[in-house]
Design a protein around this motif. Sequence first.
Motif, PDB file in Angstrom:
ATOM      1  N   LEU A   1     -17.595   4.447  -4.007  1.00 14.52           N
ATOM      2  CA  LEU A   1     -17.031   3.935  -2.757  1.00 14.52           C
ATOM      3  C   LEU A   1     -15.547   3.601  -2.901  1.00 14.52           C
ATOM      4  O   LEU A   1     -14.736   3.926  -2.024  1.00 14.52           O
ATOM      5  N   VAL A   2     -15.178   2.940  -3.993  1.00 18.49           N
ATOM      6  CA  VAL A   2     -13.769   2.576  -4.189  1.00 18.49           C
ATOM      7  C   VAL A   2     -12.907   3.818  -4.333  1.00 18.49           C
ATOM      8  O   VAL A   2     -11.824   3.926  -3.742  1.00 18.49           O
ATOM      9  N   PHE A   3     -13.374   4.785  -5.112  1.00 17.93           N
ATOM     10  CA  PHE A   3     -12.583   6.003  -5.301  1.00 17.93           C
ATOM     11  C   PHE A   3     -12.435   6.765  -3.991  1.00 17.93           C
ATOM     12  O   PHE A   3     -11.328   7.154  -3.607  1.00 17.93           O
TER      13      PHE A   3
ATOM     14  N   ALA B   1      -7.881   7.012   2.089  1.00 17.69           N
ATOM     15  CA  ALA B   1      -6.802   6.253   2.729  1.00 17.69           C
ATOM     16  C   ALA B   1      -5.441   6.775   2.312  1.00 17.69           C
ATOM     17  O   ALA B   1      -4.498   6.802   3.109  1.00 17.69           O
ATOM     18  N   GLY B   2      -5.323   7.212   1.056  1.00 19.22           N
ATOM     19  CA  GLY B   2      -4.050   7.766   0.614  1.00 19.22           C
ATOM     20  C   GLY B   2      -3.705   9.077   1.271  1.00 19.22           C
ATOM     21  O   GLY B   2      -2.540   9.472   1.307  1.00 19.22           O
TER      22      GLY B   2
ATOM     23  N   ILE C   1       2.036   6.491  -6.043  1.00 23.80           N
ATOM     24  CA  ILE C   1       1.665   6.845  -7.417  1.00 23.80           C
ATOM     25  C   ILE C   1       0.166   7.071  -7.576  1.00 23.80           C
ATOM     26  O   ILE C   1      -0.276   7.504  -8.646  1.00 23.80           O
ATOM     27  N   LEU C   2      -0.621   6.789  -6.527  1.00 23.25           N
ATOM     28  CA  LEU C   2      -2.076   6.944  -6.643  1.00 23.25           C
ATOM     29  C   LEU C   2      -2.490   8.373  -6.979  1.00 23.25           C
ATOM     30  O   LEU C   2      -3.326   8.579  -7.867  1.00 23.25           O
ATOM     31  N   PRO C   3      -1.931   9.422  -6.337  1.00 21.79           N
ATOM     32  CA  PRO C   3      -2.360  10.777  -6.716  1.00 21.79           C
ATOM     33  C   PRO C   3      -2.027  11.128  -8.153  1.00 21.79           C
ATOM     34  O   PRO C   3      -2.782  11.858  -8.802  1.00 21.79           O
ATOM     35  N   ALA C   4      -0.901  10.609  -8.669  1.00 20.32           N
ATOM     36  CA  ALA C   4      -0.524  10.929 -10.046  1.00 20.32           C
ATOM     37  C   ALA C   4      -1.441  10.239 -11.043  1.00 20.32           C
ATOM     38  O   ALA C   4      -1.780  10.807 -12.084  1.00 20.32           O
ATOM     39  N   VAL C   5      -1.855   9.013 -10.738  1.00 18.44           N
ATOM     40  CA  VAL C   5      -2.715   8.270 -11.672  1.00 18.44           C
ATOM     41  C   VAL C   5      -4.133   8.834 -11.663  1.00 18.44           C
ATOM     42  O   VAL C   5      -4.754   9.007 -12.719  1.00 18.44           O
ATOM     43  N   LEU C   6      -4.666   9.134 -10.478  1.00 14.29           N
ATOM     44  CA  LEU C   6      -6.041   9.622 -10.377  1.00 14.29           C
ATOM     45  C   LEU C   6      -6.146  11.136 -10.491  1.00 14.29           C
ATOM     46  O   LEU C   6      -7.257  11.656 -10.621  1.00 14.29           O
ATOM     47  N   GLY C   7      -5.028  11.861 -10.448  1.00 16.14           N
ATOM     48  CA  GLY C   7      -5.041  13.310 -10.587  1.00 16.14           C
ATOM     49  C   GLY C   7      -4.659  13.734 -11.994  1.00 16.14           C
ATOM     50  O   GLY C   7      -5.517  13.897 -12.878  1.00 16.14           O
TER      51      GLY C   7
ATOM     52  N   TRP D   1       0.824  -1.208   0.000  1.00 14.60           N
ATOM     53  CA  TRP D   1       0.000   0.000   0.000  1.00 14.60           C
ATOM     54  C   TRP D   1       0.861   1.261   0.000  1.00 14.60           C
ATOM     55  O   TRP D   1       0.513   2.270  -0.633  1.00 14.60           O
ATOM     56  N   GLU D   2       1.994   1.230   0.712  1.00 15.34           N
ATOM     57  CA  GLU D   2       2.868   2.391   0.725  1.00 15.34           C
ATOM     58  C   GLU D   2       3.406   2.695  -0.674  1.00 15.34           C
ATOM     59  O   GLU D   2       3.526   3.861  -1.066  1.00 15.34           O
ATOM     60  N   LEU D   3       3.733   1.670  -1.432  1.00 16.85           N
ATOM     61  CA  LEU D   3       4.199   1.888  -2.801  1.00 16.85           C
ATOM     62  C   LEU D   3       3.039   2.342  -3.696  1.00 16.85           C
ATOM     63  O   LEU D   3       3.235   3.157  -4.599  1.00 16.85           O
TER      64      LEU D   3
END
Length: 944
Positions: free
Chosen positions: A781-783, A789-790, A720-726, A714-716
């Motif tokens: 809900l998933v988003f 959580a991020g 990159i989650l903000p870059a993919v979803l932003g 999850w830490e990894l």
Amino acid sequence: MATVTAPAVPVRVDERVLGAGTLPRFVLLLVLFVSTSAAIIAQVLGALIDPRNIAVGCQLAAGSDPDSGYFRSNAALVVAQQPYKACLERFVPDAVWWLLPAAVTGLLVAAVVLYWVLPFWKGRRTRVVPVDALDDADLNAALAEMVAVAGLRRPPRFVVAPTETTASALVFGHLRRYFVCLHGGLIVLRRREPESFRAVVLHELAHLHHRDVDITYATVALWRALLWVVLPLEVWLTVTSLPGMTGYLGNAGRALTARHLLLLFFMIVLVYLARADILRSREFYADLTAIRWGADPGSWRRGAPSAPGSGVLSRLRLAVARMLQSHPPWQQRLETATDPRRLFALRRLPMFLTGATAMLAAAELPELALAGPGGSLPASLVAGMVVTVAGVAIWRAVTHAVVTARPVPSGLRAGLWLGSGLIAGELLMPRTAGRGWLLPEQPAALLLLMFLPVCVTWWTAQYAELTVRTWPGRSLRLPMVLGLTAGWLVFALGFTWWQREGALLTAGMWPEMRASAAAMTQALSADAGEANRDVLPWPATSMPLVLMLSGPTLTWASGMLWLLPLLSWLRRPAFQMPAWLWNALPASVPAQWRGGDRLRLRPVVVSATVGGLLCVLAVATVAVLLHDQVPGTSLRLAAYEGWVLFVLLGGVALTAAVSAAVAVRYQLLVALIAAGPAALAGLAGFMIMVSIDGCLGPLSVLGFSCHWSPYSAWELTRLILPAVLGPGMFVAVFAALVGAGAARLIRSALAPAAQPETTPAATPESPRLALRRMWAALCCLVFVGSVAAGALPARPAGDSGLTVGDLLPTVEGASNPAVREAQLDAWRRLGGRELSIRLTESMLELLENLQDERSTNDRQFAVTQIRPVCVVLVNVVEGADAYFDIPDPARQKAWSALLARVAEAGNQCVHSIDQLDVNGYFTATGMLVVAAGELPALLQTVGV
């Protein structure tokens, strides 16, 4: 599908639906007036406080080169931040904190006085007399009846201008005291054409009803205060500062000065055009209000239509003249009186003027807000006004097109013209000044400024169409506010980023960032050997630059772009004519509503599923390719994260492009709703693979043994989650634009004469309503869960070692000899000569003491006479290190080397005397004697 069948008689939509949208444009102009005045007053106050312009001397001493462009010139100030700040604190007096607010308040008070005085001046100039002086009872009764029809709470005072022979009128005044001036020609016309007289008076009363007078005169008062007081001060300041700089200014410096003067001229033209365009729009609304009150539309036929010239120059002259006029031509007013579709059209000029006004206001507003250059609050406020102006216009145009069964505007052209205005304003900003006269060093970066409004306007148009076709409520204002809020968040974040960092890309920051990425490549690949250097390609080294654009706020805003349309599945669409449409149409509605045309479930789900599988497959492919190729741990992790980030962005782009290409309607919304879940699926696949890394055989990259590590995975993933979803959603928008454009070209080539397909009307009892709601709820809900959580606090991470200085260019010497000499002169005058004198005096005192015989055999003499001088030398070197570098690389290199030897010898001198180290004492004094011999020649090279 949701549509209105086109009747034989054109449908007339109430022009008041969703508001006119001109008030935010007036507010934006007022913000530009105040912010520009504050910025200019701040410059004038600075010139008065610092009449000798020592602040410029501090900049030159810091190595700032006006011929190197804005970015490199200011980068030198950042590199020498501490000595530059000390120079200003020492030589430039601080302004009293309340001086700027007081000056701006004084200007506003002057504008208020003008606002109250202008109506009286206008009345005296036209020599008006009260209408009661005519002793016409019928005229007074007719005027009273029209005031009652208009429903004005406070009736205006009617006056007559006998010397004016035109058959017209005007309204003027200030708050709670208004006048309607009837020209003498209009009084004469009343006897011959009473209906025309009634139409003119009702038109002026409509201006009062719309509160146009207050806004207009407030704008005029501020404009005249700026034009008569502030702008002359700015011109005076610019002209008087030129003689002191012409001796060392090169082409870039002269271009910057010329750009500054051009900016003033551009702002004058911009404000005049924007004000005239707004006033022309208000004339149309006043006409329609007067007609609603009973005015005869035929009265507008008395205006003589202007015949366009036959030549190109004649037509161009006529177009320019119309842009400068505050009243539209009579022919346009007559056409609008019968069919108000002109008021719903997306016109080019307002969009361009809005973009240019916003850029100038956002650049100047931080001076007033005291938030520093590029503050987020001023830029966000300006962005809100821009989105309101453009968004309301798009919603009105889409609503009118849907109701009247006309082609729905895409919003792309509006975005292009809005972006053109932003670029035009940016090109005049000093921060984009390069080494040339017009274009910055990296003009391609301006495309980002064009792409941002295109994203917002395209999305706004499609979301507005979806809402208009499916919203069952009594008013469209609530969904419009939600849509404008989403557009504002996206545009505000992008606009703020541009004000802070993005504009630097045009000034030459991008090559420096690429150089930093190359340095990172060398650092990360050092532990893997030269043979594996190519394994860490540009995706890994560019990942910090992509992450710099990311953030939780941008992630939430980007999520709204596809979650908000998705929520339309949670409500039942309007299968019958909705209440808001009854309010927008006349009492007799010559049209029928055919049901709601919502987003289709199957294409969206199929595209999202295939896109998600594609993203997971791409992540697995990266793992296979990196399984045996990257031996180092740090290099392996950087390559893995970088490749995964960019293949996910590629999967999102491909999903969006294909979805937009196959969609018949709502191409962008379908692309985003498919790309969002695909991105979430790709991130979930990456997290699962990392959590069981080591158990997957050829898919293992990081682990050497099979184990379950969900927290590390999850830490990894959250990295990159903000870059993919932003930023990933902006990549999806660009891909959707390419896909939709390619599909349109292919369809046109295959069937150029084919008619657009029509979608059957949806049935009220749709069996897929539950499935739509389940899919929408699951995605939401998933988003929300992932992003929330991020945003939680992460495990403390190590320092990356990357600082702001790594992204700044190396300060080089000025190429212009005049600039170099001005820099050296400033360096000498503001402290360099003082340091040199202190160093020379200490060296002479040391040499004099060393000539005494006691310096070699008397410890007490060394303690009382030699040691204090060594301490002084060390202190002088510390002061020189805290001062500016010599603004010449070669001379600074020699100066630094000499100071380093003096500091080393001085410390050794003090230490050896304290420790009774005779050999160290003689070595230190010998080094100081050698340095003293080199000092005169070095100081001569810098002119001391």
